[in-house]
Scaffold this motif. Sequence first.
Motif: not given
Length: 284
Positions: A14-43
């Motif tokens: 029942g745990d909600l790990a990600l909620t309504d994620i909207d992202l667009a990553l263009p070619r060649g862009q390096v994007m960093a995901l940051i946030g506390p442990s359990g924020a959903g980055k690895s998921t």
Amino acid sequence: MLTLSAVCKRYPTGDLALTDIDLALPRGQVMALIGPSGAGKSTLIRCVNRLVEPTTGSIRLNDTEITRLSSGKLREARRTMAMIFQEYALVDRLTVMENVLSGRLGYVGFWRSFLRRYPQETVTEAFRLLERVGLAHALDKRADALSGGQRQRVGIARALLQSPKLLLVDEPTASLDPKTSRQIMRLIRELCAERELAAIINIHDVALARQFADRIVGLRAGEIVFDGKPGELTSEILTTIYGEEDWDTQATEDERYAPPSAQPLAPLARTGQLAPGLTAGGIR
């Protein structure tokens, strides 16, 4: 290039790990995901290549709808999405070269890889990649004889041997010292620029994210709370992402460990204050 639309992940508990994620990553862009442990980055990263199945939403890589692929088509799609793991995921008893060549498993099949029968052009490219990541001298070493930084370089070379369009990088510096962490992040950044690769990097080190990413996305409790350029990441936004902290006086890892002659990372702020437990002469 990569588009996530309304992606959610709810686990059987029942745990909600990600909620309504909207992202667009263009070619060649390096994007960093940051946030506390359990924020959903690895998921989030694992939903992209469906190592974790998203519950709802759409994930598209160019013209391919990843979330609707059958198992066979998904294996083909994963060739274009190389992953670099926090714990390296190397086979310790194999050599550096054998580990790198395993990056072509999705192309040559099990038996050819088991019998070490790779096409000559694949072997040539593996040699070239090992030279590029600084490990040409260690190609016959067993993986368990390498340092953490060397193991991560093997993982990078293996990922690039897939000829990917997208790199998914999960905590590449978590087990590394500050100097090696910078070297690994710089290498990933350079390789993405050379190959016009897009990359999503899950990273805890905010200073490294600021220095090496084109864009930073902050997650908190499975939701995006910041999406912008590194220079826009203020103390107030860091508080929104991580919670209350005196971000203006907290020393960065780079400031604490870099030798005096090293060029420091951009700090959160400069106050002239010493870290707790330090004096002008050293540790008290």
